[in-house]
Motif scaffolding. Structure first.
Motif, PDB file in Angstrom:
ATOM      1  N   MET A   1       0.830  -1.179   0.000  1.00 27.49           N
ATOM      2  CA  MET A   1       0.000   0.000   0.000  1.00 27.49           C
ATOM      3  C   MET A   1       0.876   1.244   0.000  1.00 27.49           C
ATOM      4  O   MET A   1       1.852   1.327   0.724  1.00 27.49           O
ATOM      5  N   SER A   2       0.527   2.193  -0.832  1.00 30.42           N
ATOM      6  CA  SER A   2       1.287   3.425  -0.942  1.00 30.42           C
ATOM      7  C   SER A   2       0.746   4.478   0.018  1.00 30.42           C
ATOM      8  O   SER A   2      -0.466   4.640   0.157  1.00 30.42           O
ATOM      9  N   LEU A   3       1.653   5.176   0.633  1.00 33.59           N
ATOM     10  CA  LEU A   3       1.297   6.282   1.516  1.00 33.59           C
ATOM     11  C   LEU A   3       1.111   7.533   0.673  1.00 33.59           C
ATOM     12  O   LEU A   3       1.929   7.812  -0.212  1.00 33.59           O
ATOM     13  N   VAL A   4       0.037   8.272   0.919  1.00 33.94           N
ATOM     14  CA  VAL A   4      -0.178   9.521   0.206  1.00 33.94           C
ATOM     15  C   VAL A   4      -0.097  10.683   1.196  1.00 33.94           C
ATOM     16  O   VAL A   4      -0.417  10.536   2.375  1.00 33.94           O
ATOM     17  N   ILE A   5       0.369  11.826   0.691  1.00 33.28           N
ATOM     18  CA  ILE A   5       0.501  13.011   1.524  1.00 33.28           C
ATOM     19  C   ILE A   5      -0.144  14.199   0.825  1.00 33.28           C
ATOM     20  O   ILE A   5      -0.184  14.266  -0.397  1.00 33.28           O
ATOM     21  N   LYS A   6      -0.650  15.103   1.623  1.00 33.44           N
ATOM     22  CA  LYS A   6      -1.313  16.298   1.110  1.00 33.44           C
ATOM     23  C   LYS A   6      -0.264  17.389   0.873  1.00 33.44           C
ATOM     24  O   LYS A   6       0.894  17.277   1.277  1.00 33.44           O
ATOM     25  N   LEU A   7      -0.688  18.448   0.213  1.00 30.01           N
ATOM     26  CA  LEU A   7       0.218  19.522  -0.186  1.00 30.01           C
ATOM     27  C   LEU A   7       1.053  20.105   0.956  1.00 30.01           C
ATOM     28  O   LEU A   7       2.256  20.298   0.778  1.00 30.01           O
ATOM     29  N   PRO A   8       0.486  20.390   2.121  1.00 32.71           N
ATOM     30  CA  PRO A   8       1.334  20.948   3.189  1.00 32.71           C
ATOM     31  C   PRO A   8       2.535  20.058   3.534  1.00 32.71           C
ATOM     32  O   PRO A   8       3.645  20.559   3.753  1.00 32.71           O
ATOM     33  N   GLU A   9       2.320  18.737   3.554  1.00 28.51           N
ATOM     34  CA  GLU A   9       3.428  17.819   3.833  1.00 28.51           C
ATOM     35  C   GLU A   9       4.434  17.807   2.686  1.00 28.51           C
ATOM     36  O   GLU A   9       5.640  17.731   2.919  1.00 28.51           O
ATOM     37  N   VAL A  10       3.939  17.879   1.449  1.00 27.12           N
ATOM     38  CA  VAL A  10       4.836  17.924   0.284  1.00 27.12           C
ATOM     39  C   VAL A  10       5.743  19.149   0.380  1.00 27.12           C
ATOM     40  O   VAL A  10       6.963  19.052   0.220  1.00 27.12           O
ATOM     41  N   LEU A  11       5.139  20.291   0.658  1.00 25.89           N
ATOM     42  CA  LEU A  11       5.915  21.532   0.733  1.00 25.89           C
ATOM     43  C   LEU A  11       6.888  21.505   1.899  1.00 25.89           C
ATOM     44  O   LEU A  11       8.011  22.011   1.784  1.00 25.89           O
ATOM     45  N   ALA A  40     -10.177  17.050  -3.844  1.00 29.08           N
ATOM     46  CA  ALA A  40      -9.046  16.629  -3.017  1.00 29.08           C
ATOM     47  C   ALA A  40      -8.007  15.900  -3.852  1.00 29.08           C
ATOM     48  O   ALA A  40      -8.336  15.022  -4.646  1.00 29.08           O
ATOM     49  N   VAL A  41      -6.756  16.303  -3.659  1.00 32.09           N
ATOM     50  CA  VAL A  41      -5.634  15.618  -4.305  1.00 32.09           C
ATOM     51  C   VAL A  41      -4.569  15.328  -3.255  1.00 32.09           C
ATOM     52  O   VAL A  41      -4.549  15.929  -2.186  1.00 32.09           O
ATOM     53  N   ALA A  42      -3.683  14.414  -3.595  1.00 33.55           N
ATOM     54  CA  ALA A  42      -2.552  14.078  -2.734  1.00 33.55           C
ATOM     55  C   ALA A  42      -1.436  13.560  -3.623  1.00 33.55           C
ATOM     56  O   ALA A  42      -1.628  13.332  -4.819  1.00 33.55           O
ATOM     57  N   TRP A  43      -0.261  13.389  -3.044  1.00 37.50           N
ATOM     58  CA  TRP A  43       0.892  12.877  -3.768  1.00 37.50           C
ATOM     59  C   TRP A  43       1.341  11.572  -3.127  1.00 37.50           C
ATOM     60  O   TRP A  43       1.266  11.405  -1.910  1.00 37.50           O
ATOM     61  N   VAL A  44       1.824  10.672  -3.943  1.00 38.41           N
ATOM     62  CA  VAL A  44       2.377   9.417  -3.431  1.00 38.41           C
ATOM     63  C   VAL A  44       3.729   9.745  -2.803  1.00 38.41           C
ATOM     64  O   VAL A  44       4.599  10.346  -3.436  1.00 38.41           O
TER      65      VAL A  44
END
Length: 65
Positions: A1-11, A40-44
């Motif tokens: 399973m892949s962990l996804v993170i939202k924009l604040p965590e990416v930045l 809603a979007v997120a990044w792997v």
């Protein structure tokens, strides 16, 4: 399973501004977000850390040159 993170965590991880991050995505240099819902979007996480690893490698190559 892949962990996804939202924009604040990416930045926070990448230490780039929101506008710079989206410029890099538009250029094809940063990972694109995945859609989680209508608004809603997120990044792997693995994609973001791979992007960081590539930036570190490029930086070290530039220093050695």
């Amino acid at each position: 399973m892949s962990l996804v993170i939202k924009l604040p965590e990416v930045l926070q991880l990448t230490k780039v501004s929101k506008s710079k991050w989206y410029v890099e995505i538009k250029k094809g240099n940063a990972p694109k977000p995945i859609k989680l819902g209508d608004r809603a979007v997120a990044w792997v996480m693995d994609d973001v850390t791979e992007w960081l690893d590539q930036r570190i490698k490029l930086s070290k190559q530039d220093e050695a040159a």
